[in-house]
Scaffold this motif. Structure first.
Motif, PDB file in Angstrom:
ATOM      1  N   LEU A 185       0.836  -1.207   0.000  1.00 25.53           N
ATOM      2  CA  LEU A 185       0.000   0.000   0.000  1.00 25.53           C
ATOM      3  C   LEU A 185       0.866   1.251   0.000  1.00 25.53           C
ATOM      4  O   LEU A 185       1.769   1.387   0.820  1.00 25.53           O
ATOM      5  N   SER A 186       0.575   2.181  -0.931  1.00 28.20           N
ATOM      6  CA  SER A 186       1.357   3.420  -0.972  1.00 28.20           C
ATOM      7  C   SER A 186       0.545   4.649  -0.592  1.00 28.20           C
ATOM      8  O   SER A 186       1.122   5.682  -0.271  1.00 28.20           O
ATOM      9  N   SER A 187      -0.783   4.542  -0.631  1.00 31.15           N
ATOM     10  CA  SER A 187      -1.600   5.684  -0.216  1.00 31.15           C
ATOM     11  C   SER A 187      -2.903   5.181   0.384  1.00 31.15           C
ATOM     12  O   SER A 187      -3.405   4.122   0.002  1.00 31.15           O
ATOM     13  N   LEU A 188      -3.421   5.952   1.323  1.00 30.39           N
ATOM     14  CA  LEU A 188      -4.685   5.591   1.957  1.00 30.39           C
ATOM     15  C   LEU A 188      -5.499   6.852   2.180  1.00 30.39           C
ATOM     16  O   LEU A 188      -4.968   7.861   2.636  1.00 30.39           O
ATOM     17  N   THR A 189      -6.773   6.772   1.811  1.00 31.00           N
ATOM     18  CA  THR A 189      -7.730   7.843   2.074  1.00 31.00           C
ATOM     19  C   THR A 189      -8.769   7.299   3.035  1.00 31.00           C
ATOM     20  O   THR A 189      -9.331   6.225   2.809  1.00 31.00           O
ATOM     21  N   LEU A 190      -9.001   8.018   4.113  1.00 34.03           N
ATOM     22  CA  LEU A 190      -9.952   7.615   5.141  1.00 34.03           C
ATOM     23  C   LEU A 190     -11.053   8.661   5.224  1.00 34.03           C
ATOM     24  O   LEU A 190     -10.777   9.857   5.178  1.00 34.03           O
ATOM     25  N   SER A 191     -12.279   8.218   5.349  1.00 38.41           N
ATOM     26  CA  SER A 191     -13.422   9.122   5.421  1.00 38.41           C
ATOM     27  C   SER A 191     -13.737   9.492   6.863  1.00 38.41           C
ATOM     28  O   SER A 191     -13.843   8.622   7.723  1.00 38.41           O
ATOM     29  N   LEU A 192     -13.876  10.783   7.110  1.00 46.16           N
ATOM     30  CA  LEU A 192     -14.294  11.293   8.425  1.00 46.16           C
ATOM     31  C   LEU A 192     -15.192  12.494   8.160  1.00 46.16           C
ATOM     32  O   LEU A 192     -14.723  13.528   7.682  1.00 46.16           O
ATOM     33  N   ASP A 193     -16.473  12.348   8.441  1.00 49.03           N
ATOM     34  CA  ASP A 193     -17.481  13.300   7.979  1.00 49.03           C
ATOM     35  C   ASP A 193     -18.064  14.172   9.079  1.00 49.03           C
ATOM     36  O   ASP A 193     -19.279  14.323   9.184  1.00 49.03           O
ATOM     37  N   LEU A 205     -17.861  15.708  13.336  1.00 49.52           N
ATOM     38  CA  LEU A 205     -17.669  15.234  14.701  1.00 49.52           C
ATOM     39  C   LEU A 205     -18.608  14.041  14.930  1.00 49.52           C
ATOM     40  O   LEU A 205     -19.334  13.629  14.034  1.00 49.52           O
ATOM     41  N   GLN A 206     -18.576  13.473  16.104  1.00 47.61           N
ATOM     42  CA  GLN A 206     -19.201  12.173  16.346  1.00 47.61           C
ATOM     43  C   GLN A 206     -20.650  12.057  15.864  1.00 47.61           C
ATOM     44  O   GLN A 206     -20.980  11.158  15.094  1.00 47.61           O
ATOM     45  N   ALA A 207     -21.521  12.920  16.324  1.00 48.31           N
ATOM     46  CA  ALA A 207     -22.942  12.790  15.972  1.00 48.31           C
ATOM     47  C   ALA A 207     -23.162  12.947  14.469  1.00 48.31           C
ATOM     48  O   ALA A 207     -23.919  12.185  13.860  1.00 48.31           O
ATOM     49  N   SER A 208     -22.484  13.902  13.856  1.00 50.98           N
ATOM     50  CA  SER A 208     -22.643  14.138  12.414  1.00 50.98           C
ATOM     51  C   SER A 208     -22.080  12.987  11.600  1.00 50.98           C
ATOM     52  O   SER A 208     -22.698  12.534  10.626  1.00 50.98           O
ATOM     53  N   HIS A 209     -20.897  12.518  11.980  1.00 52.92           N
ATOM     54  CA  HIS A 209     -20.274  11.418  11.251  1.00 52.92           C
ATOM     55  C   HIS A 209     -21.125  10.147  11.360  1.00 52.92           C
ATOM     56  O   HIS A 209     -21.432   9.511  10.347  1.00 52.92           O
ATOM     57  N   ASP A 210     -21.505   9.775  12.577  1.00 56.84           N
ATOM     58  CA  ASP A 210     -22.292   8.557  12.770  1.00 56.84           C
ATOM     59  C   ASP A 210     -23.646   8.641  12.055  1.00 56.84           C
ATOM     60  O   ASP A 210     -24.129   7.652  11.509  1.00 56.84           O
ATOM     61  N   TRP A 211     -24.255   9.829  12.038  1.00 58.86           N
ATOM     62  CA  TRP A 211     -25.515  10.026  11.328  1.00 58.86           C
ATOM     63  C   TRP A 211     -25.323   9.789   9.828  1.00 58.86           C
ATOM     64  O   TRP A 211     -26.084   9.033   9.214  1.00 58.86           O
ATOM     65  N   PHE A 223     -17.524   6.862  14.104  1.00 59.73           N
ATOM     66  CA  PHE A 223     -16.618   7.981  14.346  1.00 59.73           C
ATOM     67  C   PHE A 223     -15.389   7.532  15.132  1.00 59.73           C
ATOM     68  O   PHE A 223     -14.257   7.805  14.732  1.00 59.73           O
ATOM     69  N   GLU A 224     -15.609   6.816  16.233  1.00 60.26           N
ATOM     70  CA  GLU A 224     -14.473   6.371  17.058  1.00 60.26           C
ATOM     71  C   GLU A 224     -13.530   5.487  16.266  1.00 60.26           C
ATOM     72  O   GLU A 224     -12.317   5.598  16.371  1.00 60.26           O
ATOM     73  N   ARG A 225     -14.088   4.595  15.463  1.00 58.44           N
ATOM     74  CA  ARG A 225     -13.252   3.692  14.668  1.00 58.44           C
ATOM     75  C   ARG A 225     -12.477   4.453  13.597  1.00 58.44           C
ATOM     76  O   ARG A 225     -11.314   4.151  13.337  1.00 58.44           O
ATOM     77  N   ALA A 226     -13.122   5.436  12.955  1.00 55.72           N
ATOM     78  CA  ALA A 226     -12.433   6.228  11.937  1.00 55.72           C
ATOM     79  C   ALA A 226     -11.307   7.056  12.562  1.00 55.72           C
ATOM     80  O   ALA A 226     -10.211   7.148  12.005  1.00 55.72           O
ATOM     81  N   VAL A 255     -10.786  12.483   3.973  1.00 54.39           N
ATOM     82  CA  VAL A 255     -11.756  13.153   3.121  1.00 54.39           C
ATOM     83  C   VAL A 255     -13.045  13.336   3.918  1.00 54.39           C
ATOM     84  O   VAL A 255     -13.451  12.463   4.685  1.00 54.39           O
ATOM     85  N   THR A 256     -13.659  14.498   3.751  1.00 52.15           N
ATOM     86  CA  THR A 256     -14.872  14.851   4.483  1.00 52.15           C
ATOM     87  C   THR A 256     -15.954  15.290   3.510  1.00 52.15           C
ATOM     88  O   THR A 256     -15.712  16.148   2.664  1.00 52.15           O
TER      89      THR A 256
END
Length: 191
Positions: A108-116, A118-124, A132-135, A153-154
Protein backbone atom coordinates in the motif's frame (compact mmCIF):
# COMPACT_ATOMS: atom_id res chain seq x y z
CA UNK A 1 -0.62 9.84 -29.57
CA UNK A 2 -2.72 8.31 -26.82
CA UNK A 3 -2.21 9.49 -23.27
CA UNK A 4 -0.99 6.71 -21.00
CA UNK A 5 -3.19 5.57 -18.14
CA UNK A 6 -1.81 6.88 -14.83
CA UNK A 7 -4.60 6.51 -12.27
CA UNK A 8 -7.27 3.82 -12.18
CA UNK A 9 -10.08 3.51 -9.63
CA UNK A 10 -11.31 -0.05 -9.13
CA UNK A 11 -14.47 -0.71 -7.16
CA UNK A 12 -13.31 -4.05 -5.76
CA UNK A 13 -16.64 -4.82 -4.09
CA UNK A 14 -20.01 -3.30 -3.42
CA UNK A 15 -20.12 -4.93 0.00
CA UNK A 16 -19.94 -2.50 2.90
CA UNK A 17 -20.26 -2.55 6.67
CA UNK A 18 -21.89 0.91 6.87
CA UNK A 19 -25.07 2.45 5.44
CA UNK A 20 -23.89 5.88 4.39
CA UNK A 21 -26.63 8.32 3.41
CA UNK A 22 -24.41 9.77 0.67
CA UNK A 23 -23.27 6.46 -0.88
CA UNK A 24 -22.76 6.90 -4.61
CA UNK A 25 -22.59 3.14 -5.20
CA UNK A 26 -25.64 2.12 -3.15
CA UNK A 27 -23.57 -0.53 -1.39
CA UNK A 28 -24.91 -3.16 0.96
CA UNK A 29 -23.96 -6.02 3.26
CA UNK A 30 -24.03 -8.78 0.62
CA UNK A 31 -22.03 -9.43 -2.53
CA UNK A 32 -23.98 -8.76 -5.70
CA UNK A 33 -24.31 -11.45 -8.35
CA UNK A 34 -22.74 -9.27 -11.06
CA UNK A 35 -19.63 -8.49 -9.01
CA UNK A 36 -16.27 -9.70 -10.33
CA UNK A 37 -14.98 -12.82 -8.59
CA UNK A 38 -11.62 -12.98 -6.85
CA UNK A 39 -10.28 -15.02 -9.79
CA UNK A 40 -11.45 -12.36 -12.26
CA UNK A 41 -9.78 -9.59 -10.24
CA UNK A 42 -6.55 -11.60 -10.05
CA UNK A 43 -6.64 -12.13 -13.83
CA UNK A 44 -7.24 -8.39 -14.27
CA UNK A 45 -4.18 -7.57 -12.14
CA UNK A 46 -2.12 -9.91 -14.32
CA UNK A 47 -3.50 -8.25 -17.44
CA UNK A 48 -2.51 -4.81 -16.14
CA UNK A 49 1.01 -6.01 -15.38
CA UNK A 50 1.41 -7.61 -18.83
CA UNK A 51 -0.15 -4.86 -20.94
CA UNK A 52 0.34 -1.47 -19.29
CA UNK A 53 3.21 0.63 -18.04
CA UNK A 54 2.59 -0.28 -14.42
CA UNK A 55 5.68 1.66 -13.30
CA UNK A 56 3.60 4.80 -13.75
CA UNK A 57 0.13 3.48 -12.93
CA UNK A 58 -1.53 3.81 -9.52
CA UNK A 59 -4.58 1.69 -8.72
CA UNK A 60 -7.03 3.14 -6.22
CA UNK A 61 -8.91 0.27 -4.56
CA UNK A 62 -12.33 1.36 -3.40
CA UNK A 63 -15.83 -0.04 -3.04
CA UNK A 64 -18.03 -0.47 -1.01
CA UNK A 65 -15.50 -1.06 1.69
CA UNK A 66 -12.37 -2.83 0.37
CA UNK A 67 -11.83 -4.69 3.66
CA UNK A 68 -15.27 -6.32 3.11
CA UNK A 69 -14.30 -7.81 -0.24
CA UNK A 70 -14.57 -11.60 -0.29
CA UNK A 71 -11.12 -13.21 -0.05
CA UNK A 72 -9.48 -9.80 0.42
CA UNK A 73 -6.19 -11.40 1.48
CA UNK A 74 -5.96 -13.13 -1.91
CA UNK A 75 -6.56 -9.83 -3.68
CA UNK A 76 -3.76 -8.25 -1.64
CA UNK A 77 -1.44 -11.09 -2.62
CA UNK A 78 -2.37 -10.55 -6.28
CA UNK A 79 -1.56 -6.85 -6.08
CA UNK A 80 1.80 -7.63 -4.49
CA UNK A 81 2.62 -10.51 -6.84
CA UNK A 82 2.00 -8.29 -9.87
CA UNK A 83 4.03 -5.47 -8.29
CA UNK A 84 1.22 -2.98 -8.79
CA UNK A 85 1.35 0.40 -7.08
CA UNK A 86 -1.89 0.86 -5.22
CA UNK A 87 -3.79 2.86 -2.68
CA UNK A 88 -7.19 2.51 -1.09
CA UNK A 89 -10.20 4.40 0.24
CA UNK A 90 -11.69 3.11 3.50
CA UNK A 91 -14.38 4.09 5.97
CA UNK A 92 -12.01 3.08 8.79
CA UNK A 93 -14.36 0.65 10.56
CA UNK A 94 -11.96 -2.28 10.06
CA UNK A 95 -8.72 -0.28 10.06
CA UNK A 96 -7.20 -1.92 13.13
CA UNK A 97 -3.49 -2.69 13.67
CA UNK A 98 -3.69 -6.11 11.99
CA UNK A 99 -5.46 -4.86 8.85
CA UNK A 100 -3.20 -1.82 8.54
CA UNK A 101 -0.14 -4.09 8.72
CA UNK A 102 -1.70 -6.43 6.16
CA UNK A 103 -2.23 -3.71 3.55
CA UNK A 104 1.13 -2.06 4.20
CA UNK A 105 2.87 -5.43 3.82
CA UNK A 106 1.05 -5.86 0.47
CA UNK A 107 2.62 -2.63 -0.83
CA UNK A 108 0.00 0.00 0.00
CA UNK A 109 1.36 3.42 -0.97
CA UNK A 110 -1.60 5.68 -0.22
CA UNK A 111 -4.68 5.59 1.96
CA UNK A 112 -7.73 7.84 2.07
CA UNK A 113 -9.95 7.61 5.14
CA UNK A 114 -13.42 9.12 5.42
CA UNK A 115 -14.29 11.29 8.43
CA UNK A 116 -17.48 13.30 7.98
CA UNK A 117 -17.68 15.61 10.96
CA UNK A 118 -17.67 15.23 14.70
CA UNK A 119 -19.20 12.17 16.35
CA UNK A 120 -22.94 12.79 15.97
CA UNK A 121 -22.64 14.14 12.41
CA UNK A 122 -20.27 11.42 11.25
CA UNK A 123 -22.29 8.56 12.77
CA UNK A 124 -25.52 10.03 11.33
CA UNK A 125 -24.11 10.29 7.79
CA UNK A 126 -22.41 6.87 8.00
CA UNK A 127 -25.51 5.15 9.40
CA UNK A 128 -23.74 3.24 12.17
CA UNK A 129 -23.05 4.27 15.77
CA UNK A 130 -19.38 3.90 16.70
CA UNK A 131 -18.10 4.66 13.21
CA UNK A 132 -16.62 7.98 14.35
CA UNK A 133 -14.47 6.37 17.06
CA UNK A 134 -13.25 3.69 14.67
CA UNK A 135 -12.43 6.23 11.94
CA UNK A 136 -10.53 8.44 14.41
CA UNK A 137 -8.56 5.44 15.71
CA UNK A 138 -7.80 4.40 12.12
CA UNK A 139 -6.64 7.92 11.26
CA UNK A 140 -4.34 7.98 14.28
CA UNK A 141 -2.84 4.58 13.34
CA UNK A 142 -2.40 5.47 9.69
CA UNK A 143 -0.84 8.87 10.39
CA UNK A 144 1.74 7.10 12.57
CA UNK A 145 2.43 4.40 9.94
CA UNK A 146 4.47 6.71 7.68
CA UNK A 147 2.79 5.87 4.37
CA UNK A 148 4.02 7.82 1.34
CA UNK A 149 0.56 9.46 1.18
CA UNK A 150 -2.35 9.59 3.63
CA UNK A 151 -5.32 11.91 3.65
CA UNK A 152 -8.73 12.27 5.23
CA UNK A 153 -11.76 13.15 3.12
CA UNK A 154 -14.87 14.85 4.48
CA UNK A 155 -18.29 15.10 2.87
CA UNK A 156 -19.40 18.65 3.67
CA UNK A 157 -23.14 19.02 4.30
CA UNK A 158 -25.39 21.38 6.26
CA UNK A 159 -25.12 19.26 9.40
CA UNK A 160 -21.30 19.39 9.68
CA UNK A 161 -20.51 22.77 8.10
CA UNK A 162 -20.10 24.57 11.44
CA UNK A 163 -17.92 21.72 12.78
CA UNK A 164 -15.18 22.06 10.16
CA UNK A 165 -12.88 24.23 12.33
CA UNK A 166 -13.10 21.71 15.21
CA UNK A 167 -12.58 18.83 12.78
CA UNK A 168 -9.46 20.53 11.44
CA UNK A 169 -8.09 20.77 14.99
CA UNK A 170 -8.88 17.10 15.59
CA UNK A 171 -7.12 16.03 12.39
CA UNK A 172 -4.06 18.11 13.20
CA UNK A 173 -3.95 16.51 16.66
CA UNK A 174 -4.06 13.05 15.07
CA UNK A 175 -1.09 13.90 12.84
CA UNK A 176 -3.09 14.07 9.60
CA UNK A 177 -1.26 16.27 7.08
CA UNK A 178 -3.75 16.28 4.16
CA UNK A 179 -7.50 16.91 4.22
CA UNK A 180 -9.91 17.02 1.30
CA UNK A 181 -13.47 18.35 1.34
CA UNK A 182 -16.21 17.41 -1.10
CA UNK A 183 -19.96 17.77 -1.37
CA UNK A 184 -22.61 15.15 -2.04
CA UNK A 185 -22.94 13.96 -5.63
CA UNK A 186 -26.54 12.81 -6.27
CA UNK A 187 -25.85 9.24 -7.44
CA UNK A 188 -26.73 5.86 -5.94
CA UNK A 189 -28.27 6.09 -2.47
CA UNK A 190 -27.37 9.80 -2.34
CA UNK A 191 -30.12 10.53 -4.92
Amino acid sequence: SARPLRYLFIEITQRCNLDCLHCGSDCGRETRLDELTTEEWLAFFGYLRANLDTERLLLCVTGGEPFCAPRFDELLAGLARNRLAWGMVTNGWLLDDANLKKVVDAGLSSLTLSLDGLQASHDWLRGRPGSFERAVAGARRTAAAGLPFFDVVTCVNPRNLDELPQLLELLQGLGVKAWRLFNIFPKGRAK
